[in-house]
Design an enzyme around this catalytic site. Sequence first.
Site, PDB file in Angstrom:
ATOM      1  N   HIS A 250       0.857  -1.186   0.000  1.00  0.00           N
ATOM      2  CA  HIS A 250       0.000   0.000   0.000  1.00  0.00           C
ATOM      3  C   HIS A 250       0.891   1.232   0.000  1.00  0.00           C
ATOM      4  CE1 HIS A 250      -4.028   1.743   0.583  1.00  0.00           C
ATOM      5  NE2 HIS A 250      -3.329   2.772   1.036  1.00  0.00           N
TER       6      HIS A 250
ATOM      7  N   ARG B 258     -13.295  13.067   5.893  1.00  0.00           N
ATOM      8  CA  ARG B 258     -11.947  13.659   5.975  1.00  0.00           C
ATOM      9  C   ARG B 258     -11.620  14.405   4.693  1.00  0.00           C
ATOM     10  NH1 ARG B 258      -8.377   8.801   6.716  1.00  0.00           N
ATOM     11  NH2 ARG B 258      -6.707  10.325   6.619  1.00  0.00           N
TER      12      ARG B 258
ATOM     13  N   LYS C  56      -7.765  -1.618   6.635  1.00  0.00           N
ATOM     14  CA  LYS C  56      -8.142  -2.238   5.348  1.00  0.00           C
ATOM     15  C   LYS C  56      -7.281  -3.456   5.062  1.00  0.00           C
ATOM     16  CE  LYS C  56      -7.904   1.679   2.982  1.00  0.00           C
ATOM     17  NZ  LYS C  56      -8.279   3.067   2.829  1.00  0.00           N
TER      18      LYS C  56
ATOM     19  N   SER D 103      -6.637   4.063   8.854  1.00  0.00           N
ATOM     20  CA  SER D 103      -7.363   3.833   7.604  1.00  0.00           C
ATOM     21  C   SER D 103      -6.680   2.738   6.782  1.00  0.00           C
ATOM     22  CB  SER D 103      -7.419   5.166   6.829  1.00  0.00           C
ATOM     23  OG  SER D 103      -7.769   4.982   5.501  1.00  0.00           O
TER      24      SER D 103
ATOM     25  N   ASP E 193     -14.240   2.950   7.650  1.00  0.00           N
ATOM     26  CA  ASP E 193     -13.168   3.736   7.037  1.00  0.00           C
ATOM     27  C   ASP E 193     -13.707   4.513   5.831  1.00  0.00           C
ATOM     28  OD1 ASP E 193     -10.452   4.604   6.274  1.00  0.00           O
ATOM     29  OD2 ASP E 193     -10.786   3.272   4.577  1.00  0.00           O
TER      30      ASP E 193
HETATM   31  N1  URA Z   1      -4.817   6.153   1.880  1.00  0.00           N
HETATM   32  C1  URA Z   1      -5.777   5.567   2.635  1.00  0.00           C
HETATM   33  O1  URA Z   1      -6.224   4.466   2.349  1.00  0.00           O
HETATM   34  N2  URA Z   1      -6.224   6.226   3.717  1.00  0.00           N
HETATM   35  C2  URA Z   1      -5.754   7.437   4.088  1.00  0.00           C
HETATM   36  O2  URA Z   1      -6.178   7.957   5.086  1.00  0.00           O
HETATM   37  C3  URA Z   1      -4.759   8.045   3.275  1.00  0.00           C
HETATM   38  C4  URA Z   1      -4.302   7.378   2.181  1.00  0.00           C
END
Ligand code: URA
Length: 451
Positions: free
Chosen positions: A83, A169, A188, A184, A162
């Site tokens: 990620h 946000r 995931k 966040s 999220d």
């Molecule tokens: N990527 C994400 O999945 N969440 C965030 O808060 C910022 C970048």
Amino acid sequence: MLASELIERKRDGEELEADSLRSFLDGFRDGDVADYQMSAMLMAIYFRGLSDAELATLTRAMIESGRRLDFRRPGAPPAVDKHSTGGVGDKVSLVLAPLLAAAGVRVPMMSGRGLGHTGGTLDKLESIPGFRTDIDLDDFADIVDDVGCAMVGQSPDLTPLDGKLYALRDVTGTVPSIPLIASSIVSKKVAEGIEALVLDVTCGDGAFMREEEEALALARTMVELAGREGLAATALVTGMDAPLGRAVGNALEVREAVGCLHGGGPSDLEEVTLALATELPGVVREGEGLAAARDRLRGLLRNGAAADRFARLIERQGGDPSVVEDPGALPAAPIRAAWPAPATGWVHAVGAREVGLAAMELGAGRGRLEQAVDPTVGIELRVRPGDPVEEGAEIALIHARDASAAHRAAARLERAVRVEPDRPDPGSSALRWERRRVRYRVTAEGDEALD
Ligand code: URA
């Protein structure tokens, strides 16, 4: 306790006990806490931060708000994912997932869409004619088993809390907060049911984290948080002062990624991809060593094995696999406008943020998550920081829908590309990141500076 009392306590810097914070979060999930109350809470968190215990409570609430998958299979190669915290020209996933599959690990990759000046893997993939990122979870698992990798959007029944929080946000100025980003991302990835995760924490002008110390703090927070949730993670802090590679824009980035999958670079994209790949279990063979493993992975790029996985993945996800051999099959914009160097001299900076905004101006990105993007438009950069240029030489090619969009993008590029008469100082921040795009490695054991 009333929602407003909890907001006030967080605003004043108090630590919230786990059950109060959890009931506030569950209340928001169920519609009992209003968006405006959660917005105030997010702003309080933005300024006050979260303690380790509060961060763990938030992350758990996100994980438990939805379904959990499990890709771990005893005896099968490890299921892994990567990620990134976001950047400009960041097409690493398009190269990394097929490369890892060719190297023998399984990659059930769930990615996001671009927002603001940053791009998103799903938008890039959807520029391939026919490609679908919304396939159901059973098909997703079958493709991972058959091809070794699949690339889809975040399933809405995974960490729905999220999704709701991110939407708020996005419109309340509370995205760039270390605990909010960390919870966040980690929630995931835990819900995805993988064995190991590598995080690409971008740093610099085009990233959420502009300063190295902030990027390192985010990397440490995520590695530790993932570890506490039973997910082995390492993080690399990588440069995002200038865009990664030379192409910015969806189909243009797929074209560049395909070039890299055939072993044709660009070198910074290959450097970041190989560094991330060798952090994952099952990639470096026992006794092999890092340099030899990277050479072997380069071989998988040069001998067509990784490109072949990408073609198979595209075909299984409904897309046209011929783009892997013939990128001319990708959609193209009607207008191409050369952007000339404003003066003779040296390139001191190619500001990733302004280049990203220029691409957004062309229609490659979106201001709000629900907007559509144009797959064809974007920018091809011909120069990097440190390059000499002659006045009038083409230093970027703008791919646009119409002349006025090209004009607006050119105005942004003027701010992005700084040309000065003198050679830049090799010790400058921009040139340090140019020489080495991967600067720090953060593991559960500690940090390592790589230069
Ligand atoms: N990527 C994400 O999945 N969440 C965030 O808060 C910022 C970048």
